[in-house]
Design a protein around this motif. Sequence first.
Motif, PDB file in Angstrom:
ATOM      1  N   ALA B  88       0.815  -1.221   0.000  1.00 43.83           N
ATOM      2  CA  ALA B  88       0.000   0.000   0.000  1.00 43.83           C
ATOM      3  C   ALA B  88       0.840   1.259   0.000  1.00 43.83           C
ATOM      4  O   ALA B  88       0.494   2.255  -0.622  1.00 43.83           O
ATOM      5  CB  ALA B  88      -0.927  -0.012   1.204  1.00 43.83           C
ATOM      6  N   SER B  89       1.974   1.217   0.685  1.00 43.39           N
ATOM      7  CA  SER B  89       2.740   2.451   0.817  1.00 43.39           C
ATOM      8  C   SER B  89       3.385   2.859  -0.506  1.00 43.39           C
ATOM      9  O   SER B  89       3.927   3.941  -0.616  1.00 43.39           O
ATOM     10  CB  SER B  89       3.804   2.285   1.904  1.00 43.39           C
ATOM     11  N   PRO B 243     -10.831  -0.638  12.322  1.00 44.84           N
ATOM     12  CA  PRO B 243     -10.043   0.314  11.548  1.00 44.84           C
ATOM     13  C   PRO B 243      -8.614  -0.216  11.442  1.00 44.84           C
ATOM     14  O   PRO B 243      -8.075  -0.743  12.412  1.00 44.84           O
ATOM     15  CB  PRO B 243     -10.116   1.607  12.357  1.00 44.84           C
ATOM     16  N   GLY B 244      -8.041  -0.101  10.296  1.00 46.15           N
ATOM     17  CA  GLY B 244      -6.687  -0.605  10.133  1.00 46.15           C
ATOM     18  C   GLY B 244      -6.635  -2.032   9.621  1.00 46.15           C
ATOM     19  O   GLY B 244      -5.560  -2.557   9.387  1.00 46.15           O
ATOM     20  N   SER B 400      -0.185  -1.236   9.078  1.00 49.69           N
ATOM     21  CA  SER B 400      -0.272   0.205   8.843  1.00 49.69           C
ATOM     22  C   SER B 400       0.465   0.916   9.960  1.00 49.69           C
ATOM     23  O   SER B 400       1.092   0.283  10.803  1.00 49.69           O
ATOM     24  CB  SER B 400      -1.741   0.631   8.783  1.00 49.69           C
ATOM     25  N   GLY B 401       0.386   2.200   9.955  1.00 48.60           N
ATOM     26  CA  GLY B 401       1.090   2.959  10.976  1.00 48.60           C
ATOM     27  C   GLY B 401       2.476   3.346  10.506  1.00 48.60           C
ATOM     28  O   GLY B 401       2.703   3.607   9.331  1.00 48.60           O
ATOM     29  N   ARG B 402       3.424   3.312  11.445  1.00 48.06           N
ATOM     30  CA  ARG B 402       4.743   3.876  11.153  1.00 48.06           C
ATOM     31  C   ARG B 402       5.726   2.857  10.579  1.00 48.06           C
ATOM     32  O   ARG B 402       6.929   2.943  10.831  1.00 48.06           O
ATOM     33  CB  ARG B 402       5.328   4.460  12.439  1.00 48.06           C
ATOM     34  N   THR B 406       3.952  -0.398   4.337  1.00 47.84           N
ATOM     35  CA  THR B 406       2.636  -0.778   4.853  1.00 47.84           C
ATOM     36  C   THR B 406       1.906  -1.531   3.758  1.00 47.84           C
ATOM     37  O   THR B 406       2.193  -1.370   2.579  1.00 47.84           O
ATOM     38  CB  THR B 406       1.810   0.445   5.280  1.00 47.84           C
ATOM     39  N   ARG B 429       9.691   3.339   9.996  1.00 42.03           N
ATOM     40  CA  ARG B 429      10.188   4.052   8.824  1.00 42.03           C
ATOM     41  C   ARG B 429      11.055   5.242   9.258  1.00 42.03           C
ATOM     42  O   ARG B 429      11.123   5.591  10.427  1.00 42.03           O
ATOM     43  CB  ARG B 429       9.034   4.497   7.931  1.00 42.03           C
ATOM     44  N   LEU B 474      -0.636  -2.400  13.777  1.00 44.22           N
ATOM     45  CA  LEU B 474      -0.288  -0.990  13.720  1.00 44.22           C
ATOM     46  C   LEU B 474       1.126  -0.883  14.261  1.00 44.22           C
ATOM     47  O   LEU B 474       1.392  -1.276  15.397  1.00 44.22           O
ATOM     48  CB  LEU B 474      -1.279  -0.216  14.603  1.00 44.22           C
ATOM     49  N   LEU B 476       4.289   0.932  15.716  1.00 46.21           N
ATOM     50  CA  LEU B 476       4.460   2.127  16.528  1.00 46.21           C
ATOM     51  C   LEU B 476       5.928   2.478  16.631  1.00 46.21           C
ATOM     52  O   LEU B 476       6.754   1.628  16.951  1.00 46.21           O
ATOM     53  CB  LEU B 476       3.905   1.873  17.930  1.00 46.21           C
ATOM     54  N   VAL B 480       5.226   7.714  18.943  1.00 46.41           N
ATOM     55  CA  VAL B 480       3.848   7.409  19.279  1.00 46.41           C
ATOM     56  C   VAL B 480       3.682   7.395  20.793  1.00 46.41           C
ATOM     57  O   VAL B 480       4.490   6.811  21.497  1.00 46.41           O
ATOM     58  CB  VAL B 480       3.459   6.035  18.702  1.00 46.41           C
ATOM     59  N   LEU B 485      -2.733   6.572  22.387  1.00 42.31           N
ATOM     60  CA  LEU B 485      -3.261   5.524  21.520  1.00 42.31           C
ATOM     61  C   LEU B 485      -4.314   4.688  22.255  1.00 42.31           C
ATOM     62  O   LEU B 485      -5.384   4.396  21.714  1.00 42.31           O
ATOM     63  CB  LEU B 485      -2.111   4.629  21.034  1.00 42.31           C
TER      64      LEU B 485
END
Lengths: 574, 649, 153
Positions: B88-89, B243-244, B400-402, B406, B429, B474, B476, B480, B485
């Motif tokens: 996705a990224s 979500p996610g 997803s997330g950092r 992703t 990342r 997700l 982190l 974060v 969160l």
Amino acid sequence: MMIKIEVNNRTVQARKGETILSALGNCGIHVPTICSMAELSPTGACRMCVVEVEGQEKLVPACSFPVSEWMKIRTHSPRVLRARKTNVELLLSNHPDDCLYCERNGNCELQKLAEDLNVRDRRMRGRKSKLKSDHSGYGIIRDPEKCILCSRCVRVCEEIIGVSTLDFVNRGSNLKIETAMSKPIGFSNCIDCGQCLINCPTGALIEKTEFQNLDHILDDKEKITVVQYTPAVAVSLADEFDLKGNADIKGVMNAALRKIGFDYIFDSSFGGDVVVMEQASEFVERFGKKSNLPMITASCPSFVKYIEEFSPDLISNLTTVKSPHQAMASLIKTWFTKLNHIAPEKVFSVLITTCTASKYEVHSDESLKSGDRDIDAVLSTRELIRLIKLNGIDVNKLETEPSDGPFHATTSAGKLFAVSGGEAEATVRSIYYLIEQKEMPEPRMNKFRGSRDVREVSVETKQGEIRIASVSGLKKAMKILEEIKSGKREYDFIEIMVCPDGCVGGGGQPIPLLESDIRARIRHVYEIDKNETLNAAHKNSAVRKMYEELARAPWSKESKLLLHTEHEEIKVLK
Amino acid sequence: MSKSPYTTGLKDVVLEVAIKQPSEYSTGLIRKIELLSRVRVEKPLIMIGLNTSGKIAGGDRIKMAVEEYVSDRKLDVDVSETGAIGLASREPILGVQLPGRTRILFAEIVEEEVPLILDDIFHQIVPKEKFLGQIRHDKLDPWMDVPFLDEIPFFALQNRLLLRDCGIIDPLSIDEYIARGGYRGFLKAIRNYTYEEICSIVLMSGLKGRSGNGFLTGEKWKLAYNTSSDQKYLVCNAEESDPGAFMDRALMEGNPHQLIEGICLASYAIGATKAYIYIRTEYLESIRKLEIAIESAREYGFLGHNIFSSGFNLSISIRKGPGAFVCGEETALLASMEGRRGMPRSKPPYPAERGFHRKPTVINNVETLSNVPHIVVNGPEWFDTLGSGHCTGTKIFSVSGRAKHTGLIEVPMGTSLESVVVDIAGGAREGKKLKGIHIGGPSGCLLPADKLDIPVCFDALKDAGAVLGAGGILVLDEKVCIVDLVTYFMDFMQQQSCGKCIPCREGTLRMSEILNDIIRKPLDDESHSSLDRFKSLMSLEKLADVMRDTSLCGLGQMAPNPLISSLTYFRKEFEDHIFDRNCPSNVCKELRTYYIDVELCTGCTICAKKCPEDAIIGTEKHPYFIVSEKCTGCGICKDVCKFSAVFYN
Amino acid sequence: MGKTEEILNQFHQVSRDVLIPMLQAVQDECGYLSEEAIEKIGSHLSLPASKIYGLATFYNQFRFAPTGKFHIQVCNGSACHLDHSISILKELFKHLGIRDGETTRDGMFSLEVLACIGACGQSPVIAINGVYYPKVKAGMIKDILEITKLKSS
Ligand SMILES: Cc1cc2nc3c(=O)[nH]c(=O)nc-3n(C[C@H](O)[C@H](O)[C@H](O)COP(=O)(O)O)c2cc1C
Ligand code: SF4
Ligand code: SF4
Ligand code: SF4
Ligand code: SF4
Ligand code: SF4
Ligand code: SF4
Ligand code: SF4
Ligand code: SF4
Ligand code: FES
Ligand code: FES
Ligand code: FES
């Protein structure tokens, strides 16, 4: 089939397929419940009834979990008690804490739970819910801050009353009980029957009261205060004050009301007799012409409102006669005042009833059309009890007293209005008399009695067979009316009471409304009928006198003016 | 019957492919299969990733640019869409396949680059630095200096079973699905196996529900199969409410027929003649593709009456869920399908005994069902070899997330989380430090970076105080804030609770209030001293036990998970917030009280002008002053003050 | 025949099962659920209005007032939350003077918060009338709104 289960290390019998809760009830163990309701299927929502079942990872709700052979249950283990207590504390953590000012102070189920579970310190503090209470209706007030979302009101209104005024809206912490489109209850399709409030565990649903100013008015020398009470109120007072067996409750009540300061005290069952006279005559005419049949009774204001809102096509089937207390009120302002040389405007007329819908009824358009309200204040049985306590009256020590004229003569016909089936039974006695010109051979009709929600009777007369039905619980009545419309059933005369069992189970009755109390009240009413020799409205001498002096004859021009009313469609969101 | 534009009209060929055993294929047929499956193309093929996230990243504009390029030059090429390849990224992704050559994929392109890339590639030149990789095929010519996808760590370490064709095939084409082996499982089932045998095969394979509870799918089917009834239902749970989490969406958008075939097989196994896909309304792309897939399957006879003369009937309809997290819970989902508020009900009875309209109903997740065709074709023993321990098969994670990369990652069960997060997704990342992960959606758990050696498996995660959930991860990094969160998740659960039962409705609200007190400025007198905050926090642990023990459904039972797991692994961060009123990652800005040092302030007015809350007042050339009630702690004033006059405590 | 009736007649089934699809169809057509629409659906399916309203308020999708000319959706899914979608939301609150679920007085903008728009790789994401803005920053909001407004005139 019976199976064995083990409860708290003791082996007990249970029926296969029944819930743990019902099995526990049979062996005398009490677990607290909030959301479960005897007549309705369980929702398992409140989690107050949780118990420990061996082999189940989580606690299970007793009210909806079926028993199985050799199930091992612990009902009051520390784990269970802690869970229940925590859940009550959760409910309390954002509760308004208004007990001292709350209508339900003393008979609130939440209070009771907190007490029973020994909640003693405030371990959780949540933001208080701040929701506006809704005073828009005449019958009931909603105070959503105190609502614990048990949905009992929703289910009663849907499954027993059938109008479905209330439902959950939103979800999560925004969950609320509201009407369609969140309209104020006074602008909704609510028919003010009060069944929701009598089933509400807390003070979230209460009646609208006209209690506050009463003492000033009673004290006001200029005002002539008159009070009438419906027959269901009288029989209900007995269990509240623990009056023994066959005590003359009516006499005690008269004495109490006089002590409280009312100038004149009347028994509404006189009005019941008048209603019987009127609707018997009306019926005989309709039956002869075969027009607008079945004729449906209109003594239950909730039912009238229901027809006006939901089924205006049936308005012509309603009898036009007023409800007993409204008929009575009309006679108070006319006949009584004339006889006693009182200016009608000086009279302050109070009704004590088991019915919250009467609080609406006295405000409704029809009763205002004649000018003033005929009834100035409506008190429920609960308010009467409060009034008695407020005045420090010990009812057990009162000498019985008679009620006042010109309405002192009553028959047991008017008394029967208290129970479902009673009005029909009372009316049939007079219809028979009107047609046959003789008394019914067997006026006490068991087919109208008993605890079924639909009762059917047919009576042979010269003019043909009269098919009569009496129905209680509006939901059931709706079904019957549907079947009549579609031709599946045929009746000539129907009595409908919105509350299950009729007015003895009305929304204005003491809370909690226990099945056993209702049964006792019904028994009481039939007892009166058994012991009363005057058991038909047409035998009431005072009623005859009333017609002679005032209304000429039943179903005459004069009586229509005085004792009848019109019904009109009400437009609401349904 | 009208022909759908998504089928080639080669129905007979396609069915021959599906019905015959591969060993019986004639060379002519094999050739046709290669063309249908687009392993081989006769004219250039351009494929654009038009899955939802690809579209959001600009896929539609890429498609327009491609079409413009093609029509301007009057080129004879096929332009087609595909689903998500999983990265996705790096979307949007464009693939080009020239006759005789392997397919090459380009990533993160913008529309202006399309003509340049296509110019180059049509001239057999590889445009620099835009490529992602090429898809290996031994019969086709590879591109020089372009890595094969299976050499890129992100793909190399995965075992893509369900995702194999996602992002490669045209999801709208049933032909392509069949040419790649599709519907063979279903045909095999209705011809050779009884209902019960399919139940047993799936039971033997050890397939566990992929929605998170890890319940043996075959067992659930058997229960429904053994409950007698005039009507049974299968419901595919495509609510994907976490979500996610986006693996179900990727499967539906990337290879819808794989799911349809799974639904067919599951329905057959339990004897259901009506199947429903309950899918959230927002999944427009998935709905569109499923509708087309159902239509094509019906046209080819895989759905309908007396399917392939087997006597088995099946129809599939789509129900759009109007949006409520809790409707992913099966009894709430059924309530919603029946036109009611999506409030769960107590079990037992289980839906497999009494479900939709009180009839036996099996509810399975999209990923679970997508596994079934593979199990039926390859056998339960084969499935068992994937994965390890008690868990068989693969699991798809949506990361997803950092994370550096992703997207979707499919690995065999038993692979360590570390390998998923660090080796495949590349860790945090931008060179940041990996703090940990959150796994399993809003009712999932937080795990610190040093606890990632846990294998992906229902039991092992449970032992570590975590859950697998639907497989949302997700990632982190050090920036974060854990408390923030956790508060976010608790707020979410509190809004999503159906409100029916007290422990969940009131419990999540209390928890959310207490957490918000910890990360925010005191709202009123009731938000206490640090000791009170600490006591409240401690009471939460006890409250959590009761919520788990007494809540009616999984939502309330699992809502405390993020909080409890983070109290175990990240306790210090809570203490920092509570006692020092300090957010170490500087996310909870409201905790800081900013003030201006009167000595240092020159009254230059800059800060007052820049403050977004108009919280700074004063007169020019005189020291300025911060109205602390208004200040939200954003820190802009400190950044802009040239005289370093702004401080916080 | 009114629009609502037309939609209702498209459904062959008359049972509670089709209530949600009906509400969805009516809302797709009319933009929201009006009291009249609820009343009509109620009498069509013989369901009390309170049950329809109760159901509709349960789900995110249904609304009882029209959206603004520009409907802004802000993702507050977990990935977007990590990337400070709240500050974007606050910025929108400030510039529009409304909260989520509301519409500006001039009917121009309405605001909705979603849990995951579906592009977590591009977080934080907002969408205006279906056009996506990936990787937005709070600072960009003012410009985005201005451009959107320009588009309308
Ligand atoms: C609050 C909650 C939300 C859920 N959400 C989903 C979901 O979005 N998708 C899903 O497939 N299952 C979800 N489930 C699980 C379902 O209830 C059900 O167990 C699942 O669909 C069964 O499928 P499986 O056996 O194939 O895993 C959720 C459960 C709970 C308690
Ligand atoms: S509802 Fe009960 S607990 Fe609440 S204020 Fe009234 S009496 Fe007290
Ligand atoms: S019950 Fe307790 S709190 Fe209430 S009035 Fe009495 S002493 Fe006060
Ligand atoms: S008073 Fe009767 S009609 Fe009105 S909401 Fe209560 S139960 Fe329903
Ligand atoms: S109003 Fe009363 S009966 Fe109704 S949900 Fe609330 S607490 Fe229960
Ligand atoms: S049955 Fe009696 S108490 Fe109940 S609403 Fe009717 S009149 Fe009132
Ligand atoms: S646990 Fe939560 S979501 Fe589940 S039934 Fe209870 S309140 Fe509803
Ligand atoms: S921290 Fe932000 S809100 Fe507070 S005064 Fe400075 S600029 Fe204004
Ligand atoms: S920017 Fe610094 S120097 Fe200028 S007014 Fe603000 S605090 Fe004072
Ligand atoms: S009484 Fe059992 S859950 Fe409420
Ligand atoms: S390997 Fe999955 S449960 Fe242990
Ligand atoms: S969290 Fe915002 S797009 Fe997924």
